[in-house]
Design an enzyme around this catalytic site. Structure first.
Site, PDB file in Angstrom:
ATOM      1  N   GLU A  55      74.761  29.543  41.302  1.00  0.00           N
ATOM      2  CA  GLU A  55      75.147  30.318  40.126  1.00  0.00           C
ATOM      3  C   GLU A  55      76.657  30.345  40.027  1.00  0.00           C
ATOM      4  OE1 GLU A  55      74.028  34.449  40.272  1.00  0.00           O
ATOM      5  OE2 GLU A  55      74.615  34.721  38.185  1.00  0.00           O
ATOM      6  N   CYS A 251      73.126  34.922  34.515  1.00  0.00           N
ATOM      7  CA  CYS A 251      73.561  35.493  33.233  1.00  0.00           C
ATOM      8  C   CYS A 251      74.404  34.528  32.422  1.00  0.00           C
ATOM      9  CB  CYS A 251      74.329  36.773  33.483  1.00  0.00           C
ATOM     10  SG  CYS A 251      73.299  38.060  34.196  1.00  0.00           S
ATOM     11  N   ASN A 382      66.615  33.283  31.360  1.00  0.00           N
ATOM     12  CA  ASN A 382      66.960  33.769  32.701  1.00  0.00           C
ATOM     13  C   ASN A 382      66.214  35.051  33.031  1.00  0.00           C
ATOM     14  OD1 ASN A 382      68.332  34.184  35.193  1.00  0.00           O
ATOM     15  ND2 ASN A 382      69.733  35.565  34.146  1.00  0.00           N
ATOM     16  N   GLU A 383      66.742  36.176  32.596  1.00  0.00           N
ATOM     17  CA  GLU A 383      66.108  37.455  32.982  1.00  0.00           C
ATOM     18  C   GLU A 383      65.595  38.158  31.733  1.00  0.00           C
ATOM     19  OE1 GLU A 383      68.976  39.797  35.135  1.00  0.00           O
ATOM     20  OE2 GLU A 383      68.204  39.106  37.058  1.00  0.00           O
TER      21      GLU A 383
HETATM   22  O1  AHR Z   1      73.046  36.907  40.637  1.00  0.00           O
HETATM   23  C1  AHR Z   1      73.788  37.744  39.826  1.00  0.00           C
HETATM   24  C2  AHR Z   1      73.093  38.034  38.516  1.00  0.00           C
HETATM   25  O2  AHR Z   1      71.976  38.811  38.769  1.00  0.00           O
HETATM   26  C3  AHR Z   1      72.522  36.843  37.802  1.00  0.00           C
HETATM   27  O3  AHR Z   1      73.442  36.222  36.989  1.00  0.00           O
HETATM   28  C4  AHR Z   1      71.430  37.432  36.976  1.00  0.00           C
HETATM   29  O4  AHR Z   1      70.382  36.536  36.770  1.00  0.00           O
HETATM   30  C5  AHR Z   1      71.038  38.663  37.738  1.00  0.00           C
HETATM   31  O5  AHR Z   1      71.102  39.785  36.952  1.00  0.00           O
END
Ligand code: AHR
Length: 665
Positions: A55, A251, A382-383
């Protein structure tokens, strides 16, 4: 009854390995009789079981794994001279201008124009790097610069400068400059090691010179690729033998707004044409603001595919699903505008797997990889959460399944294990989703209590990707690495026995985040900390490594009185077999402050009487952690004991993860 770990928050001395064969051991407490049924595998372990999630957070890409040492190399930051000092040229008099070239606005809008004069004693630019530049004695550094000049005789001198302005290495560019943009290069050998060096580019002569893409890379990169990746950081990834690499976030895939989302097409092709974008981590957390955090895309999707291939891992790209971050702008693409997002997914499959006759397959070949990358998985969102995600996911699912049934789709399950997650699981089951990506950043106790999380999961539903997790401890210690202490790692190990026991539903897992620059981080804990010169694995890294390197290919039941060990008497256990080598790979986690006595019965198979039992232990004081630049406080203790025909018995240390390898006949 489960024993909690917190009776052990006191400081303890590490007890060194005390594993002994029965004949010599004095049993300290009631002995646990564990049975591994070697004839009743409960699951195949997916080759993707233990992976990594790369990431771009904490300067993991620019300033991290990307070995580029120059920050803002093409003057595209919001402040075009951020990271640069002008030397000797008068900006007020227009001797240095930032030119915004209209015709190239989309790809490389800016460059520097310097008007040189023989009257200036010194004239040039100095770059500060990413919190300095890490330079190592006797190593070569490759300098690159794009120049254009009507004056063929301008001389370019390049210097690496140390803390006290001393010259650590220098060279000149010996070339006649052309009126067209051209790349020029030279090599500089460093005469000492400096953590925070600078780069100076000086010009001699007069007339106008245009400057762009000023770059400095170590010659020694991962696989010695020019303009490549930082070797020590990739070595650490390699040491995990990951089953997959998920990229590029997080994110950043979503963006604060849709305009700021990650668009993979902007990250491929010649690096000078990759349009830089601000990182959302620049100002996400006020207390860790980093105004100089941008994504140059020097590491883009091609480089991520290549990295995955180098590591022997499945590439797992995550794409925006038409939704910006729901914590931030909450912006969504209207359903009528979703097609470009779906096209991005289709085109990505073509980029990774398509023939070189296709548009995107051709680009892959031009970039140096005519062979397909053999993409098997793609993540959509993603989330994300809520019906707005399901509505969009459905469209991706419909099109991708029709056009690419060979690709498995990873879908989102929200940011944590709450009602949003429950809602999505229900909906995704109805849609016959392939793999669902769950995230949990939780306190240590949660990890102990959730070692059973997947025991009752639906065996006929989608598979689980434990895509982001980390045990979050609170500590008064101010060192950024302090949250990566042994308590965090140990509780993750306990939880991971539950992942392994449920390998029929859990097929991919990754700790998160992966990397953090000690001086430029936004989020902690993280798996690997680094500065400009060195990297340091955390105990969490060592736990991940212990599971990954002892993966096996089938999970076997390991029980006491017919029940899996999920915290009884503070013990957690899982077991696999490496069928090719007929070796049992047992993971035992003791979270109590007492050692435990264990006897291992191998039901259905005999232990090879001529073999040695290998016992590897990771343990430590619960509040111990590693710091970049200091010694590693954790080391795997290995012991080999003759089997000698007894039933393997051992004493496992307090607060430890123990891997036991038993050779079957
Ligand atoms: O890993 C940090 C953040 O945590 C990532 O970007 C996101 O996917 C999660 O909220």
């Amino acid at each position: 009854m489960k024993t909690l770990i917190f009776d052990t928050m006191r400081i303890h001395k590490i007890i060194l390995c005390t594993f002994l064969i029965a004949a010599t051991v004095q049993v300290a407490s009631a002995q646990h009789q564990l049975v591994i049924d070697t004839q009743k595998p409960i699951a195949d372990i997916a080759p993707t079981m233990w992976g990594v999630f790369f990431e771009d957070i904490n300067f993991a890409a620019d300033g991290g794994i990307y070995a580029e040492l120059v920050k803002n190399r093409s003057f595209e930051f919001h402040n075009p001279l951020m990271g640069w000092k002008v030397k000797g040229l008068s900006v007020d008099k227009g001797e240095l201008l930032i030119i915004n070239q209209k015709e190239n606005e989309e790809i490389n809008p800016r460059f520097v124009r310097a008007t040189l004069s023989t009257e200036n004693e010194i004239q040039g630019l100095e770059n500060e790097g990413f919190r300095g530049m890490g330079i190592k004695q006797n190593e070569n550094y490759k300098f690159y610069i794009m120049l254009r000049s009507l004056e063929p005789n301008v001389k370019v001198k390049v210097e690496i400068i140390g803390n006290e302005d001393q010259i650590v290495g220098s060279n000149i560019i010996n070339a006649t400059l052309s009126q067209q943009w051209n790349e020029y290069t030279t090599t500089i050998k460093a005469n000492r090691t400096i953590e925070k060096a600078k780069l100076r580019v000086l010009f001699e002569g007069q007339g106008i010179i245009d400057i762009d893409m000023v770059s400095l890379f170590p010659e020694k990169t991962w696989k010695n690729r020019p303009k490549g990746l930082r070797a020590d950081l990739v070595e650490l990834l390699n040491g995990l033998n990951p089953g997959f690499v998920r990229f590029p976030g997080g994110c950043i895939v979503e963006g604060y707004t849709l305009d700021e989302r990650y668009q993979w097409k902007k990250t491929v092709g010649p690096i000078e044409n990759r349009v830089l974008i601000k990182s959302r981590w620049m100002d996400e957390f006020r207390h860790r603001a980093a105004p100089d955090y941008f994504q140059s895309y020097g590491v883009g999707f091609y480089e991520y595919f290549l990295l995955s291939e180098d590591l022997g891992a499945e590439p797992l790209p995550i794409l925006n699903c038409g939704m910006a971050c729901q914590y931030n702008s909450k912006e969504v693409a209207s359903m009528d505008d979703l097609q470009p997002y779906i096209d991005d997914a289709l085109d990505l499959i073509e980029f990774a797997n398509g023939s070189t006759q296709t548009k995107w397959g051709k680009l892959r070949a031009e970039m140096g990889h005519p062979n397909a990358f053999n993409l098997k998985y793609i993540g959509i969102g993603n989330e994300q959460w809520g019906p707005q995600y399901i509505e969009r996911y459905k469209e991706f699912h419909r099109v991708l399944k029709e056009k690419h049934p060979e690709i498995e789709i990873i879908s989102a399950a929200g940011p944590t294990t709450d009602e949003r997650n429950t809602y999505l699981w229900n909906e995704l089951k109805k849609l016959d989703a392939d793999i669902v990506d769950e995230h949990y950043y939780k306190p240590p106790q949660w990890f102990l209590e959730n070692a059973t999380r997947y025991d009752s999961f639906d065996r006929n539903g989608p598979k689980v990707f434990a895509g982001e997790y980390a045990s979050h401890v609170n500590t008064d210690n101010k060192a950024p690495e302090a949250r990566n202490n042994w308590l965090a790692a140990l509780t993750e190990a306990a939880f991971m026995t539950g992942l392994e026991r449920n390998a029929d539903v859990v097929i991919m897992t990754a700790y998160a985040p992966l990397f953090a620059h000690k001086e430029a981080w936004q989020w902690n804990p993280d798996m690997i900390w680094f500065n400009n010169l060195e990297a340091m694995p955390t105990p969490n890294y060592m736990v991940q490594q212990a599971f990954s390197l002892n993966k096996g290919d089938k999970a076997l039941p390991i029980t006491e009185n017919g029940i899996a060990l999920t915290g009884q008497d503070s013990l957690y256990a899982s077991s696999t077999i490496d069928s090719k080598n007929n070796q049992l790979l047992i993971k035992l986690v003791n979270v109590s402050s007492n050692s435990k006595s264990i006897k291992i019965n191998t039901k259905g198979s005999k232990v090879d009487p001529n073999s040695q039992i290998v016992i590897e232990t990771l343990s430590g004081q619960l509040d111990t952690f590693n710091q970049v630049g200091s010694k590693n406080n954790f080391s795997k203790q290995q012991q080999k004991v003759e089997y000698n025909k007894g039933v393997p018995q051992l004493e496992i240390e307090k607060h430890s993860l123990t891997i036991v390898k038993i050779q079957l006949k």
